[in-house]
Motif scaffolding. Sequence first.
Motif, mmCIF file in Angstrom:
data_model
loop_
_atom_site.group_PDB
_atom_site.id
_atom_site.type_symbol
_atom_site.label_atom_id
_atom_site.label_comp_id
_atom_site.label_asym_id
_atom_site.label_seq_id
_atom_site.Cartn_x
_atom_site.Cartn_y
_atom_site.Cartn_z
ATOM 1 N N GLY A 39 -60.108 -21.153 21.147
ATOM 2 C CA GLY A 39 -61.234 -21.522 21.213
ATOM 3 C C GLY A 39 -61.477 -22.426 22.886
ATOM 4 N N VAL A 40 -59.630 -22.442 23.374
ATOM 5 C CA VAL A 40 -59.789 -23.460 24.894
ATOM 6 C C VAL A 40 -59.313 -23.154 25.201
ATOM 7 N N ASN A 41 -60.013 -23.753 26.492
ATOM 8 C CA ASN A 41 -59.013 -22.689 27.984
ATOM 9 C C ASN A 41 -57.977 -22.745 28.446
ATOM 10 N N ILE A 42 -56.728 -22.508 29.638
ATOM 11 C CA ILE A 42 -55.586 -22.595 29.495
ATOM 12 C C ILE A 42 -55.873 -23.714 30.723
ATOM 13 N N ASN A 43 -54.308 -24.580 30.744
ATOM 14 C CA ASN A 43 -54.104 -24.950 32.655
ATOM 15 C C ASN A 43 -54.869 -25.970 32.584
ATOM 16 N N ARG A 44 -55.761 -26.500 31.707
ATOM 17 C CA ARG A 44 -56.526 -27.827 31.643
ATOM 18 C C ARG A 44 -56.476 -29.212 30.657
ATOM 19 N N GLY A 45 -55.456 -28.880 29.960
ATOM 20 C CA GLY A 45 -55.503 -29.928 28.723
ATOM 21 C C GLY A 45 -53.799 -29.440 28.180
ATOM 22 N N ILE A 46 -53.745 -30.878 27.867
ATOM 23 C CA ILE A 46 -52.334 -30.409 27.343
ATOM 24 C C ILE A 46 -52.250 -30.510 25.903
ATOM 25 N N TYR A 47 -53.006 -30.614 25.364
ATOM 26 C CA TYR A 47 -53.093 -30.613 23.303
ATOM 27 C C TYR A 47 -52.161 -29.218 22.926
ATOM 28 N N SER A 48 -52.178 -29.273 21.205
ATOM 29 C CA SER A 48 -51.302 -27.764 20.975
ATOM 30 C C SER A 48 -51.724 -27.024 21.143
ATOM 31 N N THR A 49 -53.013 -26.725 20.786
ATOM 32 C CA THR A 49 -53.957 -25.051 20.935
ATOM 33 C C THR A 49 -54.246 -24.789 22.471
ATOM 34 N N ALA A 50 -54.368 -25.825 23.121
ATOM 35 C CA ALA A 50 -53.924 -25.660 25.186
ATOM 36 C C ALA A 50 -53.030 -24.652 25.123
ATOM 37 N N PRO A 232 -56.485 -13.355 49.638
ATOM 38 C CA PRO A 232 -57.682 -13.838 48.008
ATOM 39 C C PRO A 232 -58.865 -13.612 48.812
ATOM 40 N N ILE A 233 -59.910 -12.855 47.518
ATOM 41 C CA ILE A 233 -60.854 -12.687 47.944
ATOM 42 C C ILE A 233 -62.519 -13.197 47.546
ATOM 43 N N LEU A 234 -61.416 -14.026 46.134
ATOM 44 C CA LEU A 234 -61.846 -15.491 45.049
ATOM 45 C C LEU A 234 -61.040 -16.349 45.432
ATOM 46 N N SER A 235 -62.039 -17.411 45.274
ATOM 47 C CA SER A 235 -61.065 -18.832 45.318
ATOM 48 C C SER A 235 -62.030 -20.016 44.455
ATOM 49 N N GLY A 236 -61.302 -20.890 43.867
ATOM 50 C CA GLY A 236 -61.217 -22.125 42.697
ATOM 51 C C GLY A 236 -61.040 -22.616 42.570
ATOM 52 N N GLY A 237 -61.653 -23.371 40.735
ATOM 53 C CA GLY A 237 -60.580 -24.274 40.341
ATOM 54 C C GLY A 237 -59.191 -22.832 39.527
ATOM 55 N N THR A 238 -57.830 -23.880 39.043
ATOM 56 C CA THR A 238 -56.886 -22.750 38.550
ATOM 57 C C THR A 238 -56.173 -23.827 37.736
ATOM 58 N N GLY A 239 -56.708 -25.154 37.911
ATOM 59 C CA GLY A 239 -55.813 -26.223 36.457
ATOM 60 C C GLY A 239 -54.854 -26.393 37.658
ATOM 61 N N SER A 240 -53.592 -25.721 38.610
ATOM 62 C CA SER A 240 -52.545 -26.505 39.393
ATOM 63 C C SER A 240 -53.293 -26.744 40.778
ATOM 64 N N ILE A 241 -52.004 -27.543 41.111
ATOM 65 C CA ILE A 241 -51.899 -27.938 42.148
ATOM 66 C C ILE A 241 -52.994 -28.628 42.846
ATOM 67 N N SER A 242 -54.010 -29.338 41.034
ATOM 68 C CA SER A 242 -55.499 -29.872 41.971
ATOM 69 C C SER A 242 -55.709 -30.768 42.500
ATOM 70 N N HIS A 243 -54.450 -31.774 43.210
ATOM 71 C CA HIS A 243 -54.582 -31.989 44.466
ATOM 72 C C HIS A 243 -55.137 -31.721 44.931
ATOM 73 N N THR A 244 -55.225 -30.602 46.271
ATOM 74 C CA THR A 244 -55.702 -29.773 46.912
ATOM 75 C C THR A 244 -56.621 -29.097 47.045
ATOM 76 N N GLU A 245 -56.866 -28.656 48.185
ATOM 77 C CA GLU A 245 -58.281 -28.062 48.533
ATOM 78 C C GLU A 245 -57.618 -26.204 48.635
ATOM 79 N N ASP A 246 -56.793 -25.960 48.875
ATOM 80 C CA ASP A 246 -56.139 -24.887 49.392
ATOM 81 C C ASP A 246 -55.736 -24.252 48.173
ATOM 82 N N ILE A 247 -56.145 -22.975 48.929
ATOM 83 C CA ILE A 247 -55.500 -22.155 47.338
ATOM 84 C C ILE A 247 -54.573 -21.684 47.512
ATOM 85 N N PRO A 248 -53.226 -21.564 45.561
ATOM 86 C CA PRO A 248 -52.145 -21.894 46.005
ATOM 87 C C PRO A 248 -51.409 -20.349 46.308
ATOM 88 N N ASP A 249 -50.422 -20.987 46.813
ATOM 89 C CA ASP A 249 -49.961 -19.704 47.267
ATOM 90 C C ASP A 249 -48.602 -18.740 46.082
#
Length: 393
Positions: A39-50, A232-249
């Motif tokens: 039931g949980v999300n990925i790339n957003r938590g460090i718990y076991s179900t993630a 990319p024609i869609l952009s937003g949060g990915t749970g990765s490199i959250s310190h930047t507002e640029d799209i991951p490469d």
Amino acid sequence: MYNTEQQHIESIYLDNASTSFPKPKSVPDAVYSYIIGVGVNINRGIYSTAHSAADMVFECREMLKTFFNADDCRNVVFTQNITQSLNIILKGLLKPGDHIICSAMEHNAVMRPLRQLEKIGIQFSRIPCTTDGRLLTDEVEGLLRPNTKAVVMLHASNVCGTVMPAEEIGAFCQRHRLKFILDTAQTAGVIPVDMQKMNIDALCFTGHKSLLGPQGIGGFIIKNSMVGDIDPILSGGTGSISHTEDIPDFMPDRFEPGTMNLPGIAGLKAGLEFITEQGISNIRTHEAALTAQFIDGVRKIPHLRVVGIEDTEGRTGTVSITTDVTDLAQLAFILDSHYGIQTRVGLHCAPNAHKTLGTYPSGTIRFSFGIFNKEHQIENALTALKEVLRQWK
């Protein structure tokens, strides 16, 4: 008189080209188990179900990489469906001044994006096809221009089932340094698709047809050489490199913003496992046998005509028919309301395909067979067609 006691008849689903039904029991079980047990999300938590969710997604990517013989599982990108995948590839790759080649049999999932792109200075040409949907490969060379960038093509027609020569077109693209984009909506899961053998640069797939997954999950796979070519024609949060507002490469994050359809991925993974257990060649053989049974039966019914190839070679289990004695929509309605036979009628989101086949603007009534259809269901459909047409003859 045709059957008037619908409550006592078997419901026969013959619209698998639209979406496969029923699904293997393992598919809804996997969706339900994910929702209630993970039931949980990925790339957003460090718990076991993630971590468990991330493992499931990784395993599905690996399965798809193997299934399509792709370069790298990181280049497997999940989307909502194949239409979204094609939009991302076409609109991210092509720039004003570019030219692209497609077939005369394309679905609107390709043609509407190309019509949109045409308005900003992107041109396209269509490879002509015969009246049974076969690609005229000798015509491709003459469509080349100095600014041609790619070929996009469906692997098989959703209208008449004709299979296109993907390997031949892939080799053509390789010789001329063009990108080859393949729409596998009608073949993935029932006809082998090999990215290396067919020289496919971008493969688009959907989960809910012959891959036997649920609706709302699809994706694309690209070669390493394509990663930097597609904006990319869609952009937003990915749970990765959250310190930047640029799209991951890096992949797959570059093309996977926002929350993914994780229950859908779980269901798709179960569908892939089922196909692997059954064997794709066995599935193909079963559907081809049903197709041959249906086509042979239609040939014996007066006033019915098969649209497209009239045997099982070079086609999928999708068969369109037409008649000159009644309205096709009325025929489809009676098949459903009096016999429980579910088909699709109309233009099937592919108007130029019907122009090529000579069935525009009336369209066709389409019967499409899947792994769970049985011989007696095909026989029941043929009997129903005979009875209904007898009333109008």
